[in-house]
Design a protein around this motif. Structure first.
Motif, PDB file in Angstrom:
ATOM      1  N   ASP A  31     -83.467  87.807 155.358  1.00 49.20           N
ATOM      2  CA  ASP A  31     -82.190  88.044 154.683  1.00 49.20           C
ATOM      3  C   ASP A  31     -82.121  87.335 153.334  1.00 49.20           C
ATOM      4  OD1 ASP A  31     -81.328  89.585 156.796  1.00 49.20           O
ATOM      5  OD2 ASP A  31     -80.290  87.926 157.809  1.00 49.20           O
ATOM      6  N   GLU A  32     -82.596  86.085 153.297  1.00 44.43           N
ATOM      7  CA  GLU A  32     -82.477  85.305 152.058  1.00 44.43           C
ATOM      8  C   GLU A  32     -83.300  85.916 150.923  1.00 44.43           C
ATOM      9  OE1 GLU A  32     -81.883  82.594 155.581  1.00 44.43           O
ATOM     10  OE2 GLU A  32     -83.337  84.133 154.997  1.00 44.43           O
ATOM     11  N   ILE A  33     -84.457  86.483 151.271  1.00 36.74           N
ATOM     12  CA  ILE A  33     -85.296  87.131 150.256  1.00 36.74           C
ATOM     13  C   ILE A  33     -84.671  88.450 149.814  1.00 36.74           C
ATOM     14  CG2 ILE A  33     -87.497  88.325 149.897  1.00 36.74           C
ATOM     15  CD1 ILE A  33     -87.911  85.430 149.582  1.00 36.74           C
ATOM     16  N   LEU A  34     -84.269  89.259 150.784  1.00 36.19           N
ATOM     17  CA  LEU A  34     -83.698  90.570 150.446  1.00 36.19           C
ATOM     18  C   LEU A  34     -82.431  90.435 149.609  1.00 36.19           C
ATOM     19  CD1 LEU A  34     -84.206  92.520 153.811  1.00 36.19           C
ATOM     20  CD2 LEU A  34     -85.561  92.681 151.703  1.00 36.19           C
ATOM     21  N   ALA A  35     -81.694  89.358 149.812  1.00 38.21           N
ATOM     22  CA  ALA A  35     -80.441  89.181 149.077  1.00 38.21           C
ATOM     23  C   ALA A  35     -80.669  88.980 147.585  1.00 38.21           C
ATOM     24  CB  ALA A  35     -79.683  87.984 149.648  1.00 38.21           C
ATOM     25  N   ILE A  36     -81.847  88.440 147.204  1.00 35.69           N
ATOM     26  CA  ILE A  36     -82.067  88.184 145.780  1.00 35.69           C
ATOM     27  C   ILE A  36     -82.849  89.288 145.078  1.00 35.69           C
ATOM     28  CG2 ILE A  36     -81.947  85.683 146.129  1.00 35.69           C
ATOM     29  CD1 ILE A  36     -85.008  85.595 145.884  1.00 35.69           C
ATOM     30  N   ILE A  37     -83.324  90.289 145.824  1.00 32.59           N
ATOM     31  CA  ILE A  37     -84.103  91.358 145.201  1.00 32.59           C
ATOM     32  C   ILE A  37     -83.267  92.171 144.204  1.00 32.59           C
ATOM     33  CG2 ILE A  37     -85.416  93.471 145.605  1.00 32.59           C
ATOM     34  CD1 ILE A  37     -86.884  90.861 146.321  1.00 32.59           C
ATOM     35  N   PRO A  38     -82.085  92.644 144.550  1.00 30.49           N
ATOM     36  CA  PRO A  38     -81.288  93.419 143.572  1.00 30.49           C
ATOM     37  C   PRO A  38     -80.997  92.650 142.282  1.00 30.49           C
ATOM     38  CG  PRO A  38     -80.437  93.766 145.773  1.00 30.49           C
ATOM     39  CD  PRO A  38     -81.432  92.656 145.882  1.00 30.49           C
ATOM     40  N   PRO A  39     -80.521  91.391 142.354  1.00 31.70           N
ATOM     41  CA  PRO A  39     -80.290  90.680 141.086  1.00 31.70           C
ATOM     42  C   PRO A  39     -81.570  90.424 140.296  1.00 31.70           C
ATOM     43  CG  PRO A  39     -79.887  89.228 142.978  1.00 31.70           C
ATOM     44  CD  PRO A  39     -80.001  90.607 143.503  1.00 31.70           C
ATOM     45  N   LEU A  40     -82.695  90.229 140.987  1.00 28.29           N
ATOM     46  CA  LEU A  40     -83.957  90.066 140.281  1.00 28.29           C
ATOM     47  C   LEU A  40     -84.316  91.333 139.506  1.00 28.29           C
ATOM     48  CD1 LEU A  40     -86.162  88.198 142.934  1.00 28.29           C
ATOM     49  CD2 LEU A  40     -85.354  87.288 140.755  1.00 28.29           C
ATOM     50  N   LYS A  41     -84.085  92.463 140.125  1.00 28.12           N
ATOM     51  CA  LYS A  41     -84.367  93.734 139.450  1.00 28.12           C
ATOM     52  C   LYS A  41     -83.445  93.941 138.256  1.00 28.12           C
ATOM     53  CE  LYS A  41     -86.684  96.470 142.924  1.00 28.12           C
ATOM     54  NZ  LYS A  41     -86.790  97.812 143.527  1.00 28.12           N
ATOM     55  N   ARG A  42     -82.167  93.553 138.414  1.00 26.80           N
ATOM     56  CA  ARG A  42     -81.226  93.687 137.294  1.00 26.80           C
ATOM     57  C   ARG A  42     -81.639  92.794 136.128  1.00 26.80           C
ATOM     58  NH1 ARG A  42     -77.397  94.012 141.557  1.00 26.80           N
ATOM     59  NH2 ARG A  42     -76.898  91.790 141.393  1.00 26.80           N
ATOM     60  N   LEU A  43     -82.232  91.627 136.437  1.00 31.23           N
ATOM     61  CA  LEU A  43     -82.712  90.733 135.385  1.00 31.23           C
ATOM     62  C   LEU A  43     -83.948  91.288 134.676  1.00 31.23           C
ATOM     63  CD1 LEU A  43     -82.367  87.292 137.215  1.00 31.23           C
ATOM     64  CD2 LEU A  43     -81.164  87.962 135.127  1.00 31.23           C
ATOM     65  N   GLY A  44     -84.626  92.215 135.306  1.00 30.71           N
ATOM     66  CA  GLY A  44     -85.818  92.803 134.710  1.00 30.71           C
ATOM     67  C   GLY A  44     -87.108  92.145 135.118  1.00 30.71           C
ATOM     68  N   ALA A  45     -87.065  91.303 136.159  1.00 29.01           N
ATOM     69  CA  ALA A  45     -88.294  90.660 136.647  1.00 29.01           C
ATOM     70  C   ALA A  45     -89.105  91.648 137.477  1.00 29.01           C
ATOM     71  CB  ALA A  45     -87.952  89.442 137.488  1.00 29.01           C
ATOM     72  N   SER A  46     -90.428  91.534 137.398  1.00 26.40           N
ATOM     73  CA  SER A  46     -91.312  92.343 138.247  1.00 26.40           C
ATOM     74  C   SER A  46     -91.494  91.642 139.584  1.00 26.40           C
ATOM     75  CB  SER A  46     -92.669  92.543 137.566  1.00 26.40           C
ATOM     76  OG  SER A  46     -92.520  93.196 136.320  1.00 26.40           O
ATOM     77  N   ILE A  47     -91.654  92.433 140.639  1.00 26.67           N
ATOM     78  CA  ILE A  47     -91.721  91.849 141.980  1.00 26.67           C
ATOM     79  C   ILE A  47     -93.007  92.252 142.678  1.00 26.67           C
ATOM     80  CG2 ILE A  47     -90.618  91.711 144.242  1.00 26.67           C
ATOM     81  CD1 ILE A  47     -87.970  92.345 142.799  1.00 26.67           C
ATOM     82  N   ILE A  48     -93.749  91.247 143.125  1.00 24.45           N
ATOM     83  CA  ILE A  48     -94.909  91.450 143.989  1.00 24.45           C
ATOM     84  C   ILE A  48     -94.521  90.944 145.372  1.00 24.45           C
ATOM     85  CG2 ILE A  48     -97.309  90.798 144.465  1.00 24.45           C
ATOM     86  CD1 ILE A  48     -97.597  90.227 141.434  1.00 24.45           C
ATOM     87  N   ALA A  49     -94.591  91.806 146.363  1.00 25.46           N
ATOM     88  CA  ALA A  49     -94.242  91.410 147.730  1.00 25.46           C
ATOM     89  C   ALA A  49     -95.513  91.187 148.535  1.00 25.46           C
ATOM     90  CB  ALA A  49     -93.386  92.472 148.392  1.00 25.46           C
ATOM     91  N   ILE A  50     -95.523  90.126 149.333  1.00 23.90           N
ATOM     92  CA  ILE A  50     -96.594  89.885 150.297  1.00 23.90           C
ATOM     93  C   ILE A  50     -95.939  89.847 151.667  1.00 23.90           C
ATOM     94  CG2 ILE A  50     -98.352  88.274 151.109  1.00 23.90           C
ATOM     95  CD1 ILE A  50     -98.738  87.328 148.256  1.00 23.90           C
ATOM     96  N   THR A  51     -96.182  90.871 152.470  1.00 19.56           N
ATOM     97  CA  THR A  51     -95.563  90.959 153.794  1.00 19.56           C
ATOM     98  C   THR A  51     -96.589  91.415 154.823  1.00 19.56           C
ATOM     99  OG1 THR A  51     -94.891  93.301 153.991  1.00 19.56           O
ATOM    100  CG2 THR A  51     -93.545  91.897 152.552  1.00 19.56           C
ATOM    101  N   GLY A  52     -96.202  91.290 156.077  1.00 20.72           N
ATOM    102  CA  GLY A  52     -97.043  91.783 157.165  1.00 20.72           C
ATOM    103  C   GLY A  52     -96.583  93.125 157.673  1.00 20.72           C
TER     104      GLY A  52
END
Length: 341
Positions: free
Chosen positions: A122-143
């Protein structure tokens, strides 16, 4: 009484078993086998997405920000540290703190590496939308390739494992090892493409042994000014001995009119002079000095001074400048104090 008995029984049930050496070693080997097999499996399935992640980091105009909760957070901290020490400006950001102001550390030029084994933290997913609005690129490492985080990222890297090494299948073990190995692979591929050198690494580690070996120069350690023992060529042996005693380096340089070293006299030379019954009061230093003094340029690495002393079996060196003039001196004790040795 019944209540007291129940408490004792519960405590006894939680007590550890006495270790059986064979069983302990067998379990340890199985843990290592499982984790290594998962890393091997990861190596086999790496594809173009890994190259895309490397490109994102290489082209990053800002910094790489790594984030994760719980065990993923601990792994993220190590990945950020590895990136920073190998030429990529990076730091760790706690996702819970990010939602309460730390997102202000992110800029449009940053790349965020978000770790979550489930991909549903939850804590990670909550910051994804604002990160995208800021224009940051996102690399996810998940299982989990089908997770919300994997789908939201610009690049998803799979850290899927078939089995945790934990005997209960609960504690993150294989999954955290794989995520850490994936982060190391990212950092080292970026290092290689940046032509990052051992000298560059040392600049990020000035307090470590490598930093001292690759960064500290003779000029940083040498004795200068009044601390440098020297006498003129026409000086007597007695004057040279007084200079040696005052400066405490176990040697004195003998210089010409241009202040260039033409000889050296050491404690060892003094012992040999006594053995040969040399008259200290009447002898000239030029008669007993070594005429080929060991010198080193002030801009050379301190570790080179160590190597010269070891090769020549001496304990001190005279330091010269570009003109060959005496500008300093140092001995093995100086190098030991600086922890170059």
């Amino acid at each position: 009484m019944a209540q007291s008995s129940q408490i004792k029984t519960t405590q006894a049930a939680g007590a550890p078993r006495l270790p059986d050496q064979a069983q302990t070693l067998a379990l340890a080997k199985e843990v290592l086998r499982l984790e290594s097999s998962e890393i091997n499996a990861l190596a086999q399935r790496l594809d173009h997405r890994f190259s895309e992640a490397v490109s994102l980091i290489l082209e990053c105009k800002g910094r790489v920000v790594v984030s994760g909760m719980g065990k993923s957070g601990h792994i993220g901290g190590k990945i950020a540290s590895t990136l920073a020490s190998t030429g990529t400006p990076a730091f760790f950001m706690h996702p819970a703190e990010a939602s309460h102001g730390d997102l202000g550390m992110i800029t449009a030029g940053d790349v965020v590496i978000a770790l979550s084994n489930s991909g549903e933290s939850d804590e990670i997913l909550a910051i994804i939308p604002p990160l995208k609005r800021l224009g940051a690129s996102i690399i996810a490492i998940t299982g989990n390739d089908a997770s919300s985080l994997a789908k939201a990222a610009d690049v998803h890297l799979s850290a899927h494992v078939s089995k945790e090494a934990c005997p209960l299948g609960l504690a993150p073990t294989s999954s955290t090892t794989v995520a850490l190995a994936l982060g190391d692979a990212l950092a080292l591929c970026v290092l290689d493409l940046r032509d990052f050198t051992a000298e560059d690494f040392a600049r990020s580690h000035p307090g470590g042994s490598l930093g001292r070996r690759l960064l500290v120069r003779v000029v940083d350690l040498m004795r200068v000014g009044d601390g440098v023992p020297y006498v003129q060529a026409q000086a007597g042996l007695a004057e040279a001995l007084l200079e040696m005693s005052r400066k405490g380096l176990g040697l004195t340089a003998i210089v010409d009119a241009e202040h260039k070293p033409i000889g050296v006299f050491t404690d060892g030379d003094l012992r040999r002079a006594f053995e040969q019954n040399v008259n200290v009061m009447t002898s000239k230093i030029a008669d007993v000095m070594h005429t080929s003094p060991s010198t080193i340029h002030q801009d050379q690495l301190a570790i080179t001074a160590v190597e010269l002393m070891e090769q020549r079996k001496i304990h001190g060196l005279l330091v010269i400048d570009d003109a060959g003039c005496l500008v300093g001196a140092l001995n093995m004790h100086d190098l030991l104090l600086a922890k170059v040795v």
